[in-house]
Design an enzyme around this catalytic site. Structure first.
Site, PDB file in Angstrom:
ATOM      1  N   PRO A  21       0.818  -1.221   0.000  1.00 18.03           N
ATOM      2  CA  PRO A  21       0.000   0.000   0.000  1.00 18.03           C
ATOM      3  C   PRO A  21       0.850   1.270   0.000  1.00 18.03           C
ATOM      4  O   PRO A  21       0.358   2.347  -0.333  1.00 18.03           O
ATOM      5  CB  PRO A  21      -0.801  -0.111   1.296  1.00 18.03           C
ATOM      6  CG  PRO A  21       0.032  -0.956   2.191  1.00 18.03           C
ATOM      7  CD  PRO A  21       0.783  -1.918   1.295  1.00 18.03           C
ATOM      8  N   GLY A  78       5.636  -1.662  -7.138  1.00 17.62           N
ATOM      9  CA  GLY A  78       6.740  -1.392  -8.057  1.00 17.62           C
ATOM     10  C   GLY A  78       7.566  -2.658  -8.216  1.00 17.62           C
ATOM     11  O   GLY A  78       7.158  -3.752  -7.796  1.00 17.62           O
ATOM     12  N   ASP A  79       8.754  -2.509  -8.783  1.00 16.84           N
ATOM     13  CA  ASP A  79       9.606  -3.675  -9.026  1.00 16.84           C
ATOM     14  C   ASP A  79      10.171  -4.268  -7.731  1.00 16.84           C
ATOM     15  O   ASP A  79      10.490  -5.450  -7.676  1.00 16.84           O
ATOM     16  CB  ASP A  79      10.742  -3.295  -9.981  1.00 16.84           C
ATOM     17  CG  ASP A  79      10.197  -2.908 -11.358  1.00 16.84           C
ATOM     18  OD1 ASP A  79       9.449  -3.706 -11.941  1.00 16.84           O
ATOM     19  OD2 ASP A  79      10.502  -1.801 -11.837  1.00 16.84           O
ATOM     20  N   SER A 110       6.389   3.604  -8.320  1.00 10.43           N
ATOM     21  CA  SER A 110       6.855   4.707  -9.166  1.00 10.43           C
ATOM     22  C   SER A 110       7.776   4.155 -10.245  1.00 10.43           C
ATOM     23  O   SER A 110       7.824   4.671 -11.349  1.00 10.43           O
ATOM     24  CB  SER A 110       7.550   5.789  -8.339  1.00 10.43           C
ATOM     25  OG  SER A 110       8.359   5.232  -7.338  1.00 10.43           O
ATOM     26  N   GLY A 111       8.511   3.065  -9.921  1.00  9.64           N
ATOM     27  CA  GLY A 111       9.319   2.410 -10.954  1.00  9.64           C
ATOM     28  C   GLY A 111       8.624   1.123 -11.371  1.00  9.64           C
ATOM     29  O   GLY A 111       8.588   0.164 -10.610  1.00  9.64           O
ATOM     30  N   ARG A 183       9.207  10.180  -3.551  1.00 14.14           N
ATOM     31  CA  ARG A 183       8.265   9.119  -3.944  1.00 14.14           C
ATOM     32  C   ARG A 183       6.873   9.644  -4.245  1.00 14.14           C
ATOM     33  O   ARG A 183       6.177   9.144  -5.119  1.00 14.14           O
ATOM     34  CB  ARG A 183       8.155   8.068  -2.831  1.00 14.14           C
ATOM     35  CG  ARG A 183       9.380   7.233  -2.619  1.00 14.14           C
ATOM     36  CD  ARG A 183       9.059   6.053  -1.726  1.00 14.14           C
ATOM     37  NE  ARG A 183       8.407   5.011  -2.493  1.00 14.14           N
ATOM     38  CZ  ARG A 183       9.063   4.074  -3.168  1.00 14.14           C
ATOM     39  NH1 ARG A 183      10.367   4.028  -3.143  1.00 14.14           N
ATOM     40  NH2 ARG A 183       8.413   3.176  -3.859  1.00 14.14           N
ATOM     41  N   ASP A 356      17.503  -4.585  -9.276  1.00  8.86           N
ATOM     42  CA  ASP A 356      16.059  -4.418  -9.468  1.00  8.86           C
ATOM     43  C   ASP A 356      15.539  -3.187  -8.711  1.00  8.86           C
ATOM     44  O   ASP A 356      14.452  -3.192  -8.138  1.00  8.86           O
ATOM     45  CB  ASP A 356      15.302  -5.687  -9.050  1.00  8.86           C
ATOM     46  CG  ASP A 356      15.683  -6.895  -9.917  1.00  8.86           C
ATOM     47  OD1 ASP A 356      16.499  -6.721 -10.849  1.00  8.86           O
ATOM     48  OD2 ASP A 356      15.187  -8.005  -9.673  1.00  8.86           O
ATOM     49  N   GLU A 358      16.674  -1.927  -5.935  1.00 10.86           N
ATOM     50  CA  GLU A 358      16.929  -1.941  -4.487  1.00 10.86           C
ATOM     51  C   GLU A 358      18.417  -1.690  -4.246  1.00 10.86           C
ATOM     52  O   GLU A 358      19.260  -2.250  -4.941  1.00 10.86           O
ATOM     53  CB  GLU A 358      16.528  -3.299  -3.893  1.00 10.86           C
ATOM     54  CG  GLU A 358      15.070  -3.687  -4.154  1.00 10.86           C
ATOM     55  CD  GLU A 358      14.087  -2.744  -3.485  1.00 10.86           C
ATOM     56  OE1 GLU A 358      14.054  -2.681  -2.247  1.00 10.86           O
ATOM     57  OE2 GLU A 358      13.354  -2.043  -4.220  1.00 10.86           O
TER      58      GLU A 358
END
Length: 367
Positions: A21, A78-79, A110-111, A183, A356, A358
């Site tokens: 969320p 996101g990813d 966002s990504g 973000r 990815d 992170e």
């Protein structure tokens, strides 16, 4: 495309939905209820929604859960959340079976690079936000699934990840992590981050080596269209060579402490603005970085940018990347090579590495 084999989800179908969320600008749950759920109901796809409450929550859920009650796992985020899910699945003793469970990504962050890539592979127009969410939900409703490569990444300190999108160091990773504080802007955070990182353009020193697609070792492996399946981006070993439940061996790599094999290429330059190894077409919703990439091409698309590039040229490249035309600019500082494996050894531990999207500590890594 020809040669790809597709599976089809059963009807009726039961999906476990893993939803963050907090992802993106925080609208994932609202968008799921408003856009996705009505479409899934029409397609006879029942959902159990699991809302994550903290980092690694989804990782633990899929690692420990009995997955037999679900036909598919759907990630709405996101990813980053899909990275958790993939690595949670790969930690299971029955990972081989668990990884056959179809995974679906619905963009909620966002990504949303993988969602944008799948939208592109499916032949849809370039879209973003709710339209991209609708397109990806429509793909889920149709129920076709196929294989996707994973890249096995290992670091000098002994970390091991499975990555579906890309590994980065330098400019792109800085933008990704520095823009986290924006973000709430959604995907516009990357535009702002790019301008900020352009202002303080850094250079990173290290050694980059790779195994080009063409230069396989003398053992001439099976051609790409051979029936031997490539599991998770690895060439399967003969049956019985590994303990049950053990992860596939990194057959193309030697340990990080040893020099790369003689048939690898070592990049002569050691000063970079960025290094990015991507396995999908899109780096973000508006960045078509590797137009040639496909879900299951057994290829790592390696980009690196040498020091000495001007800010103006770098900005031009990023603007061209929104249409996937950056390589047409023939910029002498930007190199692109399709590879099977790579190694990056930073000279000093500066800069952020990302897998990815992170953040990782900066250290030698290979994949």
């Amino acid at each position: 495309p020809a040669g790809d084999s597709y599976g089809v989800l059963p009807r009726p179908c039961h999906a476990l939905v893993l939803l963050n969320p907090q992802s993106g600008s925080g609208r994932a749950l609202d968008d799921f209820q408003a856009v996705v759920q009505p479409m899934l109901a029409e397609a006879d796809i029942a959902t159990t929604v699991f809302v994550t409450e903290r980092p690694h929550h989804a990782h633990e859920k899929v690692r420990d859960e009995d997955l037999s009650q679900w036909d598919t796992l759907v990630v709405v985020s996101g990813d980053g959340l899909l990275f958790e899910v993939v690595n949670g699945l790969m930690e299971r003793p029955d990972w081989k079976e668990a990884m056959k469970k179809p995974l679906c990504i619905l963009p909620g962050g966002s990504g949303n690079a993988l969602a944008a890539s799948i939208n592109y592979y499916a032949g849809y127009d370039h879209v973003a936000k709710k339209k991209l969410l609708t397109n990806c939900t429509f793909i889920l409703c149709k129920g076709l699934y196929t294989q996707m490569d994973l890249v096995s990444l290992s670091t000098a300190s002994g970390k091991h990840f499975f990555s579906f999108l890309g590994f980065g160091w330098g400019f792109i990773s800085d933008v990704d992590i520095d823009s986290e504080k924006y973000r709430w802007l959604g995907s516009a955070r990357f535009t702002l981050g790019t301008l900020q990182c352009l202002a303080k353009l850094r250079v990173y020193q290290g050694r980059l080596s790779y195994l080009p697609m063409a230069a396989e070792q003398g053992s001439s492996p099976a051609p790409r269209d051979a029936p031997a399946p490539v599991t998770n981006g690895h060439i399967p070993q003969p049956a019985g060579t590994e303990a049950p439940g053990s992860l596939p061996p990194d057959s193309l790599l030697v340990p990080l402490g040893q020099p790369v094999p003689a048939h690898w290429t070592v990049v002569p330059e050691e000063e970079f603005v960025l290094v990015y190894a991507i396995y999908q077409s899109h780096l973000g919703t508006n960045l078509l970085m590797a137009p040639a990439a496909r879900l299951h091409d057994g290829c790592i698309h390696l980009f690196y940018m040498k020091a000495g590039i001007s800010r103006v040229t770098l900005l031009k490249l990023f603007l061209a990347m929104s249409r996937g035309t950056h390589l047409d600019l023939n910029c002498p500082h930007l190199s692109y090579v399709p590879v099977r494996a790579f190694r990056l050894e930073p000279r000093v531990a500066t800069g952020i590495m990302t897998v990815d999207g992170e953040a990782l500590a900066c250290e030698p890594v290979q994949g």
